[in-house]
Design an enzyme around this catalytic site. Structure first.
Site, mmCIF file in Angstrom:
data_model
loop_
_atom_site.group_PDB
_atom_site.id
_atom_site.type_symbol
_atom_site.label_atom_id
_atom_site.label_comp_id
_atom_site.label_asym_id
_atom_site.label_seq_id
_atom_site.Cartn_x
_atom_site.Cartn_y
_atom_site.Cartn_z
ATOM 1 C CG HIS A 27 14.541 -1.092 -1.415
ATOM 2 N ND1 HIS A 27 15.814 -1.297 -1.855
ATOM 3 C CD2 HIS A 27 14.423 -1.794 -0.264
ATOM 4 C CE1 HIS A 27 16.453 -2.093 -1.018
ATOM 5 N NE2 HIS A 27 15.633 -2.408 -0.033
HETATM 6 C C1 UD1 Z 1 11.658 -5.637 2.302
HETATM 7 C C2 UD1 Z 1 12.507 -5.647 3.569
HETATM 8 C C3 UD1 Z 1 13.771 -4.840 3.329
HETATM 9 C C4 UD1 Z 1 14.520 -5.331 2.100
HETATM 10 C C5 UD1 Z 1 13.586 -5.343 0.902
HETATM 11 C C6 UD1 Z 1 14.322 -5.987 -0.243
HETATM 12 C C7 UD1 Z 1 11.332 -5.709 5.729
HETATM 13 C C8 UD1 Z 1 10.934 -4.915 6.896
HETATM 14 N N1 UD1 Z 1 11.808 -5.012 4.678
HETATM 15 O O1 UD1 Z 1 11.262 -4.295 2.051
HETATM 16 O O2 UD1 Z 1 14.629 -4.995 4.453
HETATM 17 O O3 UD1 Z 1 15.607 -4.488 1.860
HETATM 18 O O4 UD1 Z 1 12.418 -6.139 1.213
HETATM 19 O O5 UD1 Z 1 13.746 -5.756 -1.469
HETATM 20 O O6 UD1 Z 1 11.232 -6.908 5.740
HETATM 21 N N2 UD1 Z 1 5.475 -5.549 -3.276
HETATM 22 C C9 UD1 Z 1 5.049 -5.982 -4.504
HETATM 23 N N3 UD1 Z 1 5.458 -7.216 -4.924
HETATM 24 C C10 UD1 Z 1 6.217 -8.042 -4.176
HETATM 25 C C11 UD1 Z 1 6.623 -7.589 -2.922
HETATM 26 C C12 UD1 Z 1 6.260 -6.341 -2.488
HETATM 27 O O7 UD1 Z 1 4.342 -5.275 -5.218
HETATM 28 O O8 UD1 Z 1 6.538 -9.161 -4.619
HETATM 29 C C13 UD1 Z 1 5.088 -4.190 -2.842
HETATM 30 C C14 UD1 Z 1 3.852 -4.169 -1.951
HETATM 31 O O9 UD1 Z 1 3.125 -3.008 -2.267
HETATM 32 C C15 UD1 Z 1 4.446 -4.013 -0.563
HETATM 33 C C16 UD1 Z 1 5.694 -3.200 -0.823
HETATM 34 O O10 UD1 Z 1 6.163 -3.632 -2.087
HETATM 35 O O11 UD1 Z 1 3.597 -3.399 0.339
HETATM 36 C C17 UD1 Z 1 6.767 -3.399 0.208
HETATM 37 O O12 UD1 Z 1 7.080 -4.790 0.395
HETATM 38 P P1 UD1 Z 1 7.642 -5.312 1.807
HETATM 39 O O13 UD1 Z 1 8.113 -6.707 1.693
HETATM 40 O O14 UD1 Z 1 6.674 -5.022 2.894
HETATM 41 O O15 UD1 Z 1 8.856 -4.356 2.061
HETATM 42 P P2 UD1 Z 1 10.052 -3.962 1.123
HETATM 43 O O16 UD1 Z 1 10.064 -2.487 0.958
HETATM 44 O O17 UD1 Z 1 10.030 -4.817 -0.092
HETATM 45 N N1 UDP Z 2 18.808 -7.145 -7.098
HETATM 46 C C1 UDP Z 2 18.264 -7.704 -8.243
HETATM 47 N N2 UDP Z 2 17.488 -6.915 -9.063
HETATM 48 C C2 UDP Z 2 17.255 -5.594 -8.795
HETATM 49 C C3 UDP Z 2 17.809 -5.027 -7.625
HETATM 50 C C4 UDP Z 2 18.572 -5.840 -6.787
HETATM 51 O O1 UDP Z 2 18.470 -8.889 -8.522
HETATM 52 O O2 UDP Z 2 16.558 -4.936 -9.585
HETATM 53 C C5 UDP Z 2 19.620 -7.995 -6.208
HETATM 54 C C6 UDP Z 2 20.999 -7.469 -5.885
HETATM 55 O O3 UDP Z 2 21.939 -7.875 -6.845
HETATM 56 C C7 UDP Z 2 21.249 -8.109 -4.530
HETATM 57 C C8 UDP Z 2 19.881 -8.125 -3.892
HETATM 58 O O4 UDP Z 2 18.950 -8.042 -4.959
HETATM 59 O O5 UDP Z 2 21.711 -9.443 -4.692
HETATM 60 C C9 UDP Z 2 19.700 -6.951 -2.965
HETATM 61 O O6 UDP Z 2 18.350 -6.896 -2.585
HETATM 62 P P1 UDP Z 2 17.617 -5.553 -2.170
HETATM 63 O O7 UDP Z 2 18.383 -4.369 -2.633
HETATM 64 O O8 UDP Z 2 16.204 -5.700 -2.619
HETATM 65 O O9 UDP Z 2 17.578 -5.649 -0.587
HETATM 66 P P2 UDP Z 2 18.617 -5.240 0.574
HETATM 67 O O10 UDP Z 2 19.919 -5.878 0.269
HETATM 68 O O11 UDP Z 2 18.652 -3.763 0.623
HETATM 69 O O12 UDP Z 2 17.970 -5.790 1.800
#
Ligand code: UD1
Ligand code: UDP
Length: 390
Positions: free
Chosen positions: A204
């Site tokens: 991601h």
């Molecule tokens: C965010 C965090 C990242 C973390 C990740 C965990 C920042 C800068 N990034 O990235 O560090 O590793 O979360 O998963 O804070 N969206 C949905 N449903 C949701 C949430 C998001 O559809 O419930 C989609 C939206 O299109 C959104 C995109 O995902 O624009 C990205 O979401 P966003 O929270 O901005 O960043 P992540 O890539 O999720």
């Molecule tokens: N995780 C989850 N479902 C998924 C992918 C990740 O529950 O499909 C959990 C994973 O076990 C860990 C956390 O989400 O506890 C990690 O989050 P993510 O990879 O979204 O973010 P990051 O750690 O890179 O910020």
């Protein structure tokens, strides 16, 4: 003592849960704020259900947006809330935009700020999380670290030793508390999998999934790895639309998995290929080989003392290292203090109340992290401004 906890995105919920539980157990008054950065049931609600987290006391309903829009939205909503609640201390976890936003508001409120998972540094300034980590640490009073290397980073940046507390890893607290429940679930059989018979993928990071060339290379590499070992790939919402119709044979996609199903999938995997931060740590504790598809990691201890290898995104290298690891998995080890008690240690320190606010922050940090990207770091990727999606 009144402690306010902030959570906003998927990797926050499993970090807040054990600290909040320990604070409640010790009789502290607690407030739980959910910023709404993540809002889908599969990215937020499922973690509350499965981890026994109580419903948030305040939901800021911020949703998705640009970095500035999202950060500003959380700041604007959190500022009056903090002024009304006036806790004795605010606890933020991790490195997402919600962490940054609430840290900045708290720092200017005069209320002490504690950062859980402080000191992690990838030194890759193209990662939005690296900016968040450095800024959050700079405005925090208490810095709770997971590993000696994180404490070393903070010491080198000029933080005072009395601010830095090596407490272990709260994500591991949650893993250890839930692993037996996870293993008891029919997750693998429902998917037609058996332990040791598949690999698990998550992607991601914007540098991997927002760059079409990098993503195409990685999907090609996954196809080659899948010829040796079928792969299961729960799709983060950022990734979903970008990979649709482009997945090679042998790679099965799923919706984002709930916490227990994802733990079960990790525990049974022969190898995990990921760009997640938390997954690098969880695979280390589970003793499952992890290949990190990035050029850097902020979680160096998972390489030096765990099962992680940081292998970049070059498709040939990904296939070569995966082939090697499938043949010869590394011997598992677990870092010190990753023992399930980090939340208790944090609360012990919070309740001691010896963190006196702004006056104790360092004023003379002379050795800040260099603002230069490593030579092979990916260029910064602009973030799309997404619709709220609800
Ligand atoms: C965010 C965090 C990242 C973390 C990740 C965990 C920042 C800068 N990034 O990235 O560090 O590793 O979360 O998963 O804070 N969206 C949905 N449903 C949701 C949430 C998001 O559809 O419930 C989609 C939206 O299109 C959104 C995109 O995902 O624009 C990205 O979401 P966003 O929270 O901005 O960043 P992540 O890539 O999720
Ligand atoms: N995780 C989850 N479902 C998924 C992918 C990740 O529950 O499909 C959990 C994973 O076990 C860990 C956390 O989400 O506890 C990690 O989050 P993510 O990879 O979204 O973010 P990051 O750690 O890179 O910020």
């Amino acid at each position: 003592m009144h402690v306010l906890f902030v959570a906003g995105a998927r990797p926050n919920f499993m970090k807040v849960a054990p600290v909040l539980a320990a604070a409640v157990e010790r009789g502290a008054a607690t407030t739980l704020v959910h910023t709404g950065q993540h809002y889908d049931a599969a990215m937020s609600g499922v973690f509350f259900d499965e981890l026994g987290l109580r419903a948030p006391d305040h939901f800021l309903d911020i949703g998705s947006g640009s970095h500035a829009g999202q950060t500003a939205g959380v700041m604007t909503a959190f500022e009056p809330l903090l002024a009304a609640v006036r806790p004795d201390v605010v606890v933020v976890v991790g490195d997402v935009n919600s962490t940054l936003a609430c840290a900045l508001v708290t720092a200017k409120s005069g209320i002490p700020l504690a950062h859980v998972e402080a000191g992690l540094r990838s030194r890759d300034w193209s990662m939005p999380e690296e900016v968040n980590r450095v800024v959050v640490d700079r405005v925090s009073d208490l810095l709770f670290v997971t590993s000696p290397d994180a404490a070393g980073n903070l010491r080198r940046e000029g933080y005072r030793p009395d601010q830095i507390h090596l407490v272990g890893n709260v994500m591991v607290d949650t893993l250890l508390a839930n692993i037996e429940r996870a293993r008891a679930r029919p997750t693998l059989s429902r998917l037609g999998l058996h332990a040791g018979g598949y690999g698990l993928v998550t992607l991601h990071r914007p540098a991997n999934v927002d760059d079409p060339d990098v993503l195409a290379g990685l999907l090609g590499a996954l196809g080659k790895v899948a010829e040796q070992c079928p792969l299961v790939f729960p799709l983060h919402p950022r990734t979903r639309a970008r990979v649709e119709g482009r997945l090679p044979a042998g790679v099965t996609t799923l919706p984002p998995a709930g916490y227990l199903d994802f733990l079960a999938l990790q525990a049974g995997a022969r190898v995990v290929l990921t760009d997640s931060g938390g997954v690098q740590e969880e695979t280390t504790v589970l003793g499952v080989p992890c290949l990190t598809l990035r050029d850097t990691t902020e979680r160096a201890i998972t390489v030096t003392e765990g099962t992680n290898q940081v292998i970049g995104t070059d498709p040939e290298r990904v296939v070569a290292v995966a082939t090697e690891v499938l043949a010869r998995p590394p011997r598992p080890r677990r870092p010190a203090l990753w023992d399930g008690r980090a939340g208790e240690r944090i609360v012990e320190i919070l309740l001691a109340g010896d963190y006196g606010g702004h006056g104790r922050r360092p004023t003379d940090i002379t050795a800040q992290t260099a603002r230069t990207a490593p030579p092979n770091a990916a260029p910064a990727t602009p973030r799309s401004v997404a619709a709220r999606g609800r």
